[in-house]
Design a protein around this motif. Sequence first.
Motif, PDB file in Angstrom:
ATOM      1  N   ILE A 132       0.868 -13.441 -10.023  1.00 41.58           N
ATOM      2  CA  ILE A 132       1.248 -13.245  -8.627  1.00 41.58           C
ATOM      3  C   ILE A 132       0.245 -12.358  -7.902  1.00 41.58           C
ATOM      4  N   LEU A 133      -0.190 -11.296  -8.558  1.00 40.37           N
ATOM      5  CA  LEU A 133      -1.084 -10.346  -7.900  1.00 40.37           C
ATOM      6  C   LEU A 133      -2.502 -10.886  -7.757  1.00 40.37           C
ATOM      7  N   SER A 190       2.989  -2.671  -2.287  1.00 42.84           N
ATOM      8  CA  SER A 190       3.933  -3.640  -1.751  1.00 42.84           C
ATOM      9  C   SER A 190       4.811  -4.227  -2.854  1.00 42.84           C
ATOM     10  N   ILE A 191       4.206  -4.520  -3.993  1.00 40.68           N
ATOM     11  CA  ILE A 191       4.992  -5.022  -5.120  1.00 40.68           C
ATOM     12  C   ILE A 191       5.965  -3.959  -5.613  1.00 40.68           C
ATOM     13  N   VAL A 225       8.634  -8.923  -5.289  1.00 40.59           N
ATOM     14  CA  VAL A 225       8.014 -10.228  -5.038  1.00 40.59           C
ATOM     15  C   VAL A 225       9.109 -11.190  -4.584  1.00 40.59           C
ATOM     16  N   GLN A 242      -5.722 -14.412  -1.618  1.00 39.70           N
ATOM     17  CA  GLN A 242      -5.422 -14.775  -0.238  1.00 39.70           C
ATOM     18  C   GLN A 242      -5.807 -13.666   0.742  1.00 39.70           C
ATOM     19  N   GLU A 243      -5.494 -12.424   0.406  1.00 39.85           N
ATOM     20  CA  GLU A 243      -5.722 -11.329   1.355  1.00 39.85           C
ATOM     21  C   GLU A 243      -7.194 -10.917   1.411  1.00 39.85           C
ATOM     22  N   GLU A 277      -1.544  -3.792  -1.859  1.00 42.59           N
ATOM     23  CA  GLU A 277      -0.795  -4.899  -2.462  1.00 42.59           C
ATOM     24  C   GLU A 277       0.023  -4.420  -3.660  1.00 42.59           C
ATOM     25  N   GLU A 292       7.304 -16.759  -4.812  1.00 44.19           N
ATOM     26  CA  GLU A 292       6.173 -16.311  -5.623  1.00 44.19           C
ATOM     27  C   GLU A 292       6.483 -16.430  -7.108  1.00 44.19           C
ATOM     28  N   SER A 328      -3.649 -18.905  -5.082  1.00 39.99           N
ATOM     29  CA  SER A 328      -2.527 -18.565  -4.213  1.00 39.99           C
ATOM     30  C   SER A 328      -2.065 -17.126  -4.394  1.00 39.99           C
ATOM     31  N   SER A 329      -2.733 -16.366  -5.268  1.00 43.34           N
ATOM     32  CA  SER A 329      -2.321 -14.991  -5.540  1.00 43.34           C
ATOM     33  C   SER A 329      -2.507 -14.113  -4.307  1.00 43.34           C
ATOM     34  N   ARG A 330      -1.823 -13.004  -4.308  1.00 41.50           N
ATOM     35  CA  ARG A 330      -1.887 -12.098  -3.162  1.00 41.50           C
ATOM     36  C   ARG A 330      -3.305 -11.604  -2.892  1.00 41.50           C
TER      37      ARG A 330
END
Length: 418
Positions: free
Chosen positions: A263-264, A323-324, A329, A274-275, A320, A333, A269-271
């Motif tokens: 996810i991270l 945020s987690i 999540v 993408q960021e 990030e 996700e 498509s991970s955070r």
Amino acid sequence: MTEFQRTTLDSGITIVTERMNEVRSVTAGLWFDVGARDESDKLAGTSHFLEHLLFKGTGTRSAKDIADAFDAVGGDINAFTGKEYTCYYSRVLDDDLPMAMEILSDMVNNSTIETAEFESERKVILEEIAMHEDAPDELVHDLFYRSMWDGHPLGRPVLGYNSSIGAVTRDQVAGYWRDRYSPPNLVVAAAGHVDHDDLVARVEALFASSGGRRNLRSGTPPSPQPGVTVLKRPTEQAHIVLGTEGLPRNHDDRHALAVLDTILGGGMSSRLFQEVREKRGLAYSVFSYRSLFADAGTFGVYAGTTPQNAETVIDIVRSEIHSILNDGVSPAELKRAKGHVRGALVLSAEDPGSRMNRLGKQQLTTGEILSIDEMIEKFDAIELTDLERVAQTVFGSEAFRVTVVGPFDEDAFDRYAA
């Protein structure tokens, strides 16, 4: 469902196989419970040095004879060294497995390690170290381990140091080999079009029936040391690792950590991808990763960016992670990450080499071999609460180590030291 077979000989050698009727090839590996963490400071890099030397010839085969034998059948032979194990492996057609096993066993049992070959290979290793030092995107990971686990064998690089490789003697390497490469420290793993009973019989015939001792590691786990390390180099990019203490290999939350990693920073498509890359264009390469050892582990994020954007990227990574920790999540996700892990596992199962690696590594390091279906079941059972728990375990202390290679002064990132 394909199932593995396992046999342990009286000598202590364990043989594990997984038959794949749909292929004609076999990948077989000799896994020794010996790695960089088993070396003294004086012998740093010896496990990897030895890996090179065992390809240099035996009493009955030259290095060229070994290469010619595999080239003649379109096969491959190679090896790799890690912090806790060393593996020698080959991929051949099923009919050529007897030849491959005979040569692999001859290499690990009967190599001559002649003085001239030893000195020649010493130069090769020193060149490999120099090449590694010239690759900042690789070097930064070694620096992270060195600073994170300073003073502990797990913190040392697998290649060793110029000083240790330059000083080690042939007799020291040969003694290390004879002491560590014993039947109780060996797992033979094979996957593909292989007959288990036939391989067991061949291993019994090729290896000593007894002798040697089990490699029992002692000492305390490494203590993580947060802070900042900067190596000044005139590079075009800043190479950054932000990492912290992870989980040991047998931790109950290791599967949840794998999903959190996905996810991270584990895919497009991970955070982080993408960021950092897609939305802001700050890096070409950005990803997270985890390393699990017998009694310790790390979790890290790597990014390569222009020097003027280094602090921005570090801040985004930290944001990030926060945020987690604070917001968790989303169900979407979690579902996407499970699908990613499931697909990767199934796709890897189509390759005999991947299956052999899974068998050998699991048998050697944990003694528990999970099938692909069993592993998928464990990942499918992960819930949001599991991710919340493992995130608190790994990220909760916020004791991060920031390691940077690039055109910076030593104090350039001191604000991250707190």
